[in-house]
Motif scaffolding. Structure first.
Motif, PDB file in Angstrom:
ATOM      1  N   GLU A  86      -1.957  11.953   0.548  1.00  0.00           N
ATOM      2  CA  GLU A  86      -1.356  11.802   1.875  1.00  0.00           C
ATOM      3  C   GLU A  86      -2.208  10.895   2.738  1.00  0.00           C
ATOM      4  OE1 GLU A  86       0.210  15.646   3.525  1.00  0.00           O
ATOM      5  OE2 GLU A  86      -0.583  14.747   5.369  1.00  0.00           O
ATOM      6  N   GLU A  87      -3.553  11.036   2.545  1.00  0.00           N
ATOM      7  CA  GLU A  87      -4.476  10.207   3.330  1.00  0.00           C
ATOM      8  C   GLU A  87      -4.293   8.745   2.947  1.00  0.00           C
ATOM      9  OE1 GLU A  87      -8.588  11.789   3.394  1.00  0.00           O
ATOM     10  OE2 GLU A  87      -9.105   9.667   3.507  1.00  0.00           O
ATOM     11  N   LYS A  88      -4.083   8.527   1.641  1.00  0.00           N
ATOM     12  CA  LYS A  88      -3.911   7.151   1.172  1.00  0.00           C
ATOM     13  C   LYS A  88      -2.666   6.541   1.816  1.00  0.00           C
ATOM     14  CE  LYS A  88      -3.068   5.730  -3.263  1.00  0.00           C
ATOM     15  NZ  LYS A  88      -3.223   5.531  -4.697  1.00  0.00           N
ATOM     16  N   VAL A  89      -1.606   7.340   1.917  1.00  0.00           N
ATOM     17  CA  VAL A  89      -0.379   6.812   2.521  1.00  0.00           C
ATOM     18  C   VAL A  89      -0.546   6.639   4.012  1.00  0.00           C
ATOM     19  CG1 VAL A  89       2.060   7.235   2.908  1.00  0.00           C
ATOM     20  CG2 VAL A  89       1.058   7.807   0.720  1.00  0.00           C
ATOM     21  N   ARG A  97      -2.249  -0.015   4.857  1.00  0.00           N
ATOM     22  CA  ARG A  97      -2.172  -1.229   5.672  1.00  0.00           C
ATOM     23  C   ARG A  97      -1.172  -2.189   5.060  1.00  0.00           C
ATOM     24  NH1 ARG A  97      -3.626   1.044   8.948  1.00  0.00           N
ATOM     25  NH2 ARG A  97      -5.672   1.589   9.729  1.00  0.00           N
ATOM     26  N   THR A  98      -1.411  -2.521   3.779  1.00  0.00           N
ATOM     27  CA  THR A  98      -0.459  -3.368   3.069  1.00  0.00           C
ATOM     28  C   THR A  98      -0.657  -3.103   1.579  1.00  0.00           C
ATOM     29  OG1 THR A  98       0.441  -5.602   2.925  1.00  0.00           O
ATOM     30  CG2 THR A  98      -1.923  -5.378   2.802  1.00  0.00           C
ATOM     31  N   ALA A  99       0.221  -3.680   0.763  1.00  0.00           N
ATOM     32  CA  ALA A  99       0.106  -3.430  -0.676  1.00  0.00           C
ATOM     33  C   ALA A  99      -1.247  -3.933  -1.172  1.00  0.00           C
ATOM     34  CB  ALA A  99       1.233  -4.143  -1.416  1.00  0.00           C
ATOM     35  N   PRO A 100      -2.066  -3.078  -1.815  1.00  0.00           N
ATOM     36  CA  PRO A 100      -3.387  -3.527  -2.261  1.00  0.00           C
ATOM     37  C   PRO A 100      -3.258  -4.386  -3.518  1.00  0.00           C
ATOM     38  CG  PRO A 100      -3.027  -1.271  -2.926  1.00  0.00           C
ATOM     39  CD  PRO A 100      -1.817  -1.671  -2.139  1.00  0.00           C
ATOM     40  N   PHE A 101      -4.383  -4.983  -3.916  1.00  0.00           N
ATOM     41  CA  PHE A 101      -4.402  -5.789  -5.130  1.00  0.00           C
ATOM     42  C   PHE A 101      -4.064  -4.899  -6.319  1.00  0.00           C
ATOM     43  CE2 PHE A 101      -5.459  -8.740  -8.261  1.00  0.00           C
ATOM     44  CZ  PHE A 101      -6.360  -8.198  -9.155  1.00  0.00           C
ATOM     45  N   ASP A 102      -3.080  -5.315  -7.109  1.00  0.00           N
ATOM     46  CA  ASP A 102      -2.679  -4.555  -8.295  1.00  0.00           C
ATOM     47  C   ASP A 102      -3.115  -5.343  -9.512  1.00  0.00           C
ATOM     48  OD1 ASP A 102      -1.430  -3.120 -10.305  1.00  0.00           O
ATOM     49  OD2 ASP A 102       0.427  -2.849  -9.171  1.00  0.00           O
ATOM     50  N   SER A 103      -4.038  -4.754 -10.304  1.00  0.00           N
ATOM     51  CA  SER A 103      -4.578  -5.522 -11.423  1.00  0.00           C
ATOM     52  C   SER A 103      -3.573  -5.721 -12.543  1.00  0.00           C
ATOM     53  CB  SER A 103      -5.828  -4.845 -11.982  1.00  0.00           C
ATOM     54  OG  SER A 103      -5.519  -3.522 -12.343  1.00  0.00           O
ATOM     55  N   ARG A 104      -2.423  -5.034 -12.479  1.00  0.00           N
ATOM     56  CA  ARG A 104      -1.396  -5.299 -13.490  1.00  0.00           C
ATOM     57  C   ARG A 104      -0.731  -6.652 -13.224  1.00  0.00           C
ATOM     58  NH1 ARG A 104       2.577  -0.437 -12.746  1.00  0.00           N
ATOM     59  NH2 ARG A 104       2.157  -1.005 -10.589  1.00  0.00           N
ATOM     60  N   LEU A 155      -2.570  -7.880   5.596  1.00  0.00           N
ATOM     61  CA  LEU A 155      -1.190  -8.026   6.047  1.00  0.00           C
ATOM     62  C   LEU A 155      -0.433  -8.826   4.997  1.00  0.00           C
ATOM     63  CD1 LEU A 155       0.801  -7.771   8.472  1.00  0.00           C
ATOM     64  CD2 LEU A 155      -0.079  -9.940   9.270  1.00  0.00           C
ATOM     65  N   THR A 156       0.819  -8.452   4.775  1.00  0.00           N
ATOM     66  CA  THR A 156       1.655  -9.206   3.840  1.00  0.00           C
ATOM     67  C   THR A 156       2.832  -9.783   4.603  1.00  0.00           C
ATOM     68  OG1 THR A 156       1.062  -7.742   2.014  1.00  0.00           O
ATOM     69  CG2 THR A 156       3.039  -9.053   1.756  1.00  0.00           C
ATOM     70  N   ILE A 157       3.037 -11.087   4.447  1.00  0.00           N
ATOM     71  CA  ILE A 157       4.161 -11.733   5.127  1.00  0.00           C
ATOM     72  C   ILE A 157       5.004 -12.407   4.052  1.00  0.00           C
ATOM     73  CG2 ILE A 157       4.846 -13.444   6.846  1.00  0.00           C
ATOM     74  CD1 ILE A 157       2.109 -13.216   8.053  1.00  0.00           C
ATOM     75  N   GLU A 201       9.300 -12.398   7.109  1.00  0.00           N
ATOM     76  CA  GLU A 201       9.496 -10.947   7.126  1.00  0.00           C
ATOM     77  C   GLU A 201       8.151 -10.254   7.161  1.00  0.00           C
ATOM     78  OE1 GLU A 201      11.756  -9.876   3.684  1.00  0.00           O
ATOM     79  OE2 GLU A 201      13.306 -11.351   4.071  1.00  0.00           O
ATOM     80  N   TYR A 202       7.988  -9.363   8.134  1.00  0.00           N
ATOM     81  CA  TYR A 202       6.774  -8.545   8.218  1.00  0.00           C
ATOM     82  C   TYR A 202       7.224  -7.111   7.982  1.00  0.00           C
ATOM     83  CZ  TYR A 202       4.687 -12.440  10.935  1.00  0.00           C
ATOM     84  OH  TYR A 202       4.214 -13.651  11.380  1.00  0.00           O
ATOM     85  N   THR A 203       7.101  -6.638   6.736  1.00  0.00           N
ATOM     86  CA  THR A 203       7.693  -5.325   6.443  1.00  0.00           C
ATOM     87  C   THR A 203       6.680  -4.263   6.072  1.00  0.00           C
ATOM     88  OG1 THR A 203       8.096  -6.150   4.239  1.00  0.00           O
ATOM     89  CG2 THR A 203       9.952  -6.153   5.746  1.00  0.00           C
ATOM     90  N   ASP A 204       5.395  -4.441   6.420  1.00  0.00           N
ATOM     91  CA  ASP A 204       4.408  -3.426   6.059  1.00  0.00           C
ATOM     92  C   ASP A 204       4.657  -2.106   6.759  1.00  0.00           C
ATOM     93  OD1 ASP A 204       1.821  -5.894   5.859  1.00  0.00           O
ATOM     94  OD2 ASP A 204       2.864  -4.865   4.241  1.00  0.00           O
ATOM     95  N   TYR A 205       5.081  -2.168   8.016  1.00  0.00           N
ATOM     96  CA  TYR A 205       5.253  -0.935   8.781  1.00  0.00           C
ATOM     97  C   TYR A 205       6.704  -0.686   9.145  1.00  0.00           C
ATOM     98  CZ  TYR A 205       0.290  -1.713   9.044  1.00  0.00           C
ATOM     99  OH  TYR A 205      -1.005  -1.950   8.707  1.00  0.00           O
TER     100      TYR A 205
END
Lengths: 82, 168
Positions: A2-5, A9-16, B70-72, B84-88
């Motif tokens: 829950e803390e992670k969610v 902030r934004t999608a983190p780096f995914d090594s896949r 941030l992802t745009i 599109e700014y859809t993070d939040y």
């Protein structure tokens, strides 16, 4: 979890998906969210853990793609396996 | 000046060629030198390979290390960009170029847009570029980025704006 969610902030780096082409990253997270929902709802469990996948696919996928896939899911002709 | 240098160099080269060709001093015994020729071909080849392999590894590593804040998404259409700014929440808007006749003095021709893409300063940003209809290309030369926008594909690029300002 829950803390992670909550600290999302934004999608983190995914090594896949380390390279420039992130198309699969978007599609995979969309699939994972729906698979997770289906699996947890079939066992009548809380679907909160699936929220991570939803946040990631919302960050990474273009809104038009998500809309199209949602419509396909409703109509029953979504091409991916869920 | 440039022509002077051209004549200087060509005279020098021609003199050296004539001097080499018309000399009477020739050593008849330096003819066959297989061993040293092999050495000075193979050794540089090995050195170049030793340089190339870590270099390629670093090239791919540079793409990976990211941790964006941030992802745009920049989606290309004919003929405007939509961001599109859809993070939040689902925030999206279209950015059309301001036509030349509507420019205000002080604005740049063919560069200004009605809605600019706004980014936080000094933060790693990930931009995912795609297109809606045909091939486009998204570039901001002042930030050193360019990425092709391909329909059906999502291309990732990342950057940090180290100073506040407007970048074209």
């Amino acid at each position: 979890m829950e803390e992670k969610v909550n600290n999302y902030r934004t999608a983190p780096f995914d090594s896949r998906f380390p390279n420039t082409n992130q198309t699969r990253n978007c599609f995979q997270n969309y699939l994972d969210f729906h698979k997770c929902n289906k699996a947890l709802s079939s066992k009548d469990q809380d679907m909160a853990p699936c929220e991570w996948y939803q946040r990631v696919y919302k960050s990474v996928c273009p809104m038009s793609w998500v809309q199209k896939w949602d419509e396909q899911l409703e109509a029953g002709n979504f091409p991916g396996k869920i | 000046h440039a022509l002077m240098i051209v004549f200087l160099i060509s005279t020098l080269v021609l003199y050296i060629i004539v001097a080499m060709v018309s000399t009477k001093l020739t050593n008849k015994y330096i003819l066959d030198s297989q061993e040293i020729e092999i050495i000075w071909t193979v050794l540089p080849a090995i050195i170049l390979i030793l340089i190339a392999l870590p270099s390629l590894r670093i090239l791919y590593l540079m793409d990976e290390i990211n941790n964006p804040l941030l992802t745009i998404k920049a989606v290309g259409h004919q003929w405007y960009w939509s961001y599109e700014y859809t993070d939040y929440e689902d925030l999206g808007f279209d950015a059309y170029m301001i036509p030349t006749q509507n420019l205000v003095p002080g604005q740049f021709r063919l560069l200004e847009a009605d809605h600019r893409m706004v980014i936080p300063v000094e933060s790693p940003i990930r931009v995912l570029v795609s297109a809606d209809d045909v091939l486009h290309s998204w570039a901001v030369p002042a930030l050193g980025i360019k990425m092709d926008a391909v329909p059906g594909r999502l291309n990732q690029t990342a950057f940090i704006a180290s100073r506040p300002g407007v970048f074209y």
